[in-house]
Scaffold this motif. Structure first.
Motif, short mmCIF file in Angstrom:
data_model
loop_
_atom_site.label_atom_id
_atom_site.label_comp_id
_atom_site.label_asym_id
_atom_site.label_seq_id
_atom_site.Cartn_x
_atom_site.Cartn_y
_atom_site.Cartn_z
N LYS A 48 3.07 -0.42 2.51
CA LYS A 48 3.77 0.59 3.30
C LYS A 48 4.04 1.88 2.53
CE LYS A 48 8.12 -0.50 4.26
NZ LYS A 48 9.24 -1.35 4.73
N PHE A 49 3.81 1.86 1.20
CA PHE A 49 4.07 3.04 0.37
C PHE A 49 2.79 3.81 0.05
CE2 PHE A 49 7.42 -0.08 -0.66
CZ PHE A 49 8.50 0.63 -0.16
N MET A 50 1.70 3.46 0.67
CA MET A 50 0.42 4.07 0.33
C MET A 50 0.23 5.41 1.05
SD MET A 50 -2.04 0.71 0.13
CE MET A 50 -1.91 -0.44 -1.25
N VAL A 51 1.12 6.35 0.74
CA VAL A 51 1.02 7.70 1.29
C VAL A 51 1.86 8.64 0.41
CG1 VAL A 51 2.98 7.38 2.88
CG2 VAL A 51 1.24 9.10 3.39
N ASN A 52 1.32 9.82 0.13
CA ASN A 52 2.06 10.89 -0.57
C ASN A 52 2.51 10.51 -1.98
OD1 ASN A 52 1.80 12.45 1.75
ND2 ASN A 52 3.75 11.75 2.58
N GLN A 53 1.81 9.59 -2.62
CA GLN A 53 2.16 9.20 -3.98
C GLN A 53 0.90 9.20 -4.84
OE1 GLN A 53 5.58 6.73 -4.47
NE2 GLN A 53 5.25 5.73 -2.50
N MET A 54 1.11 9.28 -6.15
CA MET A 54 0.01 9.29 -7.10
C MET A 54 0.06 8.05 -7.98
SD MET A 54 -1.45 12.08 -6.15
CE MET A 54 -2.70 12.36 -7.41
N VAL A 55 -1.11 7.63 -8.45
CA VAL A 55 -1.21 6.40 -9.23
C VAL A 55 -1.00 6.69 -10.72
CG1 VAL A 55 -2.76 4.53 -9.95
CG2 VAL A 55 -2.76 5.32 -7.57
N LEU A 56 -0.27 5.81 -11.38
CA LEU A 56 -0.11 5.81 -12.83
C LEU A 56 -0.63 4.48 -13.37
CD1 LEU A 56 2.76 7.03 -11.47
CD2 LEU A 56 3.04 7.75 -13.84
N VAL A 84 3.80 4.98 -22.54
CA VAL A 84 4.19 5.68 -21.31
C VAL A 84 3.16 5.41 -20.22
CG1 VAL A 84 5.52 7.52 -22.43
CG2 VAL A 84 3.06 7.82 -22.04
N TRP A 85 3.62 5.37 -18.99
CA TRP A 85 2.71 5.33 -17.85
C TRP A 85 1.92 6.63 -17.80
CZ3 TRP A 85 1.82 1.10 -15.03
CH2 TRP A 85 2.78 0.08 -15.04
N GLU A 86 0.63 6.51 -17.51
CA GLU A 86 -0.25 7.68 -17.55
C GLU A 86 -0.62 8.13 -16.13
OE1 GLU A 86 -3.55 6.78 -20.16
OE2 GLU A 86 -2.28 5.42 -21.33
N TRP A 87 -0.28 9.38 -15.84
CA TRP A 87 -0.64 9.93 -14.53
C TRP A 87 -2.16 9.98 -14.38
CZ3 TRP A 87 2.60 10.47 -10.69
CH2 TRP A 87 3.94 10.75 -10.91
N THR A 88 -2.63 9.64 -13.21
CA THR A 88 -4.04 9.83 -12.88
C THR A 88 -4.16 10.85 -11.76
OG1 THR A 88 -4.29 8.19 -11.10
CG2 THR A 88 -4.39 7.37 -13.40
N ALA A 89 -5.38 11.28 -11.51
CA ALA A 89 -5.63 12.25 -10.44
C ALA A 89 -5.83 11.58 -9.09
CB ALA A 89 -6.86 13.08 -10.80
N SER A 90 -5.52 10.29 -8.99
CA SER A 90 -5.82 9.53 -7.78
C SER A 90 -4.60 9.32 -6.90
CB SER A 90 -6.40 8.16 -8.15
OG SER A 90 -7.62 8.29 -8.83
N PRO A 91 -4.72 9.64 -5.61
CA PRO A 91 -3.64 9.31 -4.68
C PRO A 91 -3.57 7.80 -4.47
CG PRO A 91 -5.52 10.17 -3.48
CD PRO A 91 -5.84 10.33 -4.94
N TYR A 92 -2.38 7.31 -4.24
CA TYR A 92 -2.17 5.88 -4.02
C TYR A 92 -2.63 5.52 -2.61
CZ TYR A 92 0.37 1.41 -3.83
OH TYR A 92 0.71 0.08 -3.70
N ALA A 93 -3.71 4.76 -2.53
CA ALA A 93 -4.32 4.40 -1.25
C ALA A 93 -4.87 2.98 -1.37
CB ALA A 93 -5.44 5.37 -0.90
N PRO A 94 -5.09 2.31 -0.23
CA PRO A 94 -5.61 0.94 -0.29
C PRO A 94 -7.05 0.90 -0.76
CG PRO A 94 -5.50 1.69 1.98
CD PRO A 94 -4.82 2.74 1.16
N TYR A 95 -7.38 -0.15 -1.51
CA TYR A 95 -8.76 -0.41 -1.87
C TYR A 95 -9.53 -0.93 -0.65
CZ TYR A 95 -7.93 -0.16 -6.95
OH TYR A 95 -7.66 0.24 -8.23
N PRO A 96 -10.86 -0.87 -0.67
CA PRO A 96 -11.63 -1.56 0.38
C PRO A 96 -11.25 -3.04 0.41
CG PRO A 96 -13.05 -0.15 -0.95
CD PRO A 96 -11.73 -0.16 -1.64
#
Length: 418
Positions: free
Chosen positions: A373-381, A346-358
């Motif tokens: 364009k999707f790097m807002v209001n989402q969480m990383v798995l 299963v994909w594992e939820w993380t506590a990190s918001p989906y945002a661009p790397y440096p």
């Protein structure tokens, strides 16, 4: 973005294999299964077939084959998803309104484009175009997994609970004891580095400082989550984020997606094999970020950040083991394995918001719309699932979904501070 294919023969073979896997996923279905769209997040299965075909026609054949005749002039409107630069799009929520093109016509479209791609890939293909073709293959693998999410939603909400697959459970039911894996405080590199294929959201590689932490060696199981339910987890507002608590109450959420209790007694769930009793030792599946966060608090722990997950994966599971439960195993469900299960299941939820790397720098043109364009209001798995192709995953792979969604194959791995 570099191609992993070392020769044109390799690229053509890879194309054939990926397209054949899509057909394999279609084989158990009836024609009626391809046309349903119960909610906006679920696309009709025939749309997935058309969209992945449109990708190759739009980004490979039309710009690179002299005199190419597109299959149908209106198909770009119907099968474009979100690429504004590529033209007009039929609205996502209305994909299920269209009985035409028929399923037969969509398969004819795939066959037509397959023939044209076979001819194109037989010749010399410049590296720049080959890299787009490899992106298209990885894109189709993503839609193969979405295909499984969607058919499970379509069949799982049917009162008949029809199975997608009728294969028998062919693996041993094992119970694995969880322990804690220690990661020392330090500065670590995260993000993709190398010349093989990767998505642009895995760039650029950068350093992060991590405090000492522990991460669970195994995924949370159905049995553990059942204890959360029995202890009133869904009625204790102290465990839930404010937005999550509103979601629980507005939607009357009382258990994971596809779970149900028979007259206050035994718990059952719908799987791709049909309606079955819950296997307590199996990894938990179909959990939203909201539920994952609440469960972690109930246990007295937390979710790992995506950086913690990646460092732990590279430390304890640097190679994908043969025990991993990917789509090639044809289990079509999460199972307990005696490795650390950082990949597959299963994909594992993380506590990190989906945002661009440096240093993130998306490509120009329509393909630049793929991730950024999707790097807002989402969480990383992280980590992949039993619906993911083995050659599709890396420790740096970043999946992302809105925190309330749970029709995908999502679960929980716990972490804690030291």
């Amino acid at each position: 973005m570099q191609s992993t294919i070392s020769s044109q023969i390799g690229l053509l073979e890879n194309y054939r294999n990926v397209r054949a896997q899509t057909q394999f996923l279609c084989d158990p279905l009836e024609i009626e299964d391809f046309v349903v769209q119960p909610v906006m997040d679920v696309s009709p299965l025939k749309w997935h077939l058309g969209h992945t075909t449109w990708f190759f026609e739009t980004f490979i054949l039309k710009p690179n084959v002299s005199g190419y005749q597109e299959f149908h002039p209106k198909y770009p409107l119907l099968f474009n998803s979100y690429y504004i630069s590529a033209g007009e799009r039929w609205s996502r929520e209305n994909r299920g309104q269209l009985t035409r093109p028929t399923v037969k016509e969509v398969f004819e479209y795939r066959s037509y484009v397959n023939d044209e791609m076979e001819k194109f890939l037989t010749g010399a293909v410049p590296e720049e175009i080959a890299s787009v073709a490899v992106l298209g293959l990885n894109h189709e693998q993503q839609h193969q997994e979405l295909f499984l999410y969607d058919i499970k939603r379509i069949l799982g909400d049917n009162p008949l609970h029809p199975p997608y697959r009728t294969d028998k459970r062919n693996f041993q039911d094992i119970e694995v004891k969880r322990n804690w894996l220690n990661v020392d405080e330090g500065i670590y590199d995260v993000g993709y580095q190398g010349n093989d294929f990767h998505f642009d959201n895995e760039e650029g590689r950068h350093k992060v400082f991590l405090h000492n932490y522990k991460i669970a060696s195994q995924l949370v199981t159905n049995g553990e989550y059942l204890e959360f339910i029995k202890d009133g987890g869904y009625t204790n507002h102290m465990l839930w984020l404010s937005e999550a608590w509103d979601w629980v109450n507005e939607n009357k959420i009382k258990a994971p997606r596809y779970w149900s209790q028979e007259d206050g007694g035994a718990w059952w769930n719908y799987t791709l094999h049909g309606f079955e009793p819950i296997e307590l030792h199996d990894p938990l599946c179909h959990i939203s970020y909201y539920e994952a966060d609440a469960f972690a608090k109930w246990k007295g722990f937390r979710l790992p950040t995506e950086q913690e997950w990646e460092v732990a994966c590279n430390t304890f599971s640097p190679e994908v083991s043969k025990k991993v439960n990917f789509v090639e195993e044809n289990n079509f469900r999460p199972i307990q394995t005696d490795d650390h299960s950082f990949f597959g299941n299963v994909w594992e939820w993380t506590a990190s918001p989906y945002a661009p790397y440096p240093y993130y720098n998306p490509p120009e043109g329509a393909l630049g719309e793929y991730n950024g364009k999707f790097m807002v209001n989402q969480m990383v798995l992280r980590g992949g699932s039993f619906g993911t192709a083995r050659n599709h995953l890396r420790s740096t792979y970043r999946n992302f979904f809105h925190p309330h969604l749970r029709w995908m194959f999502s679960g929980i791995r716990l972490a804690k501070h030291i």
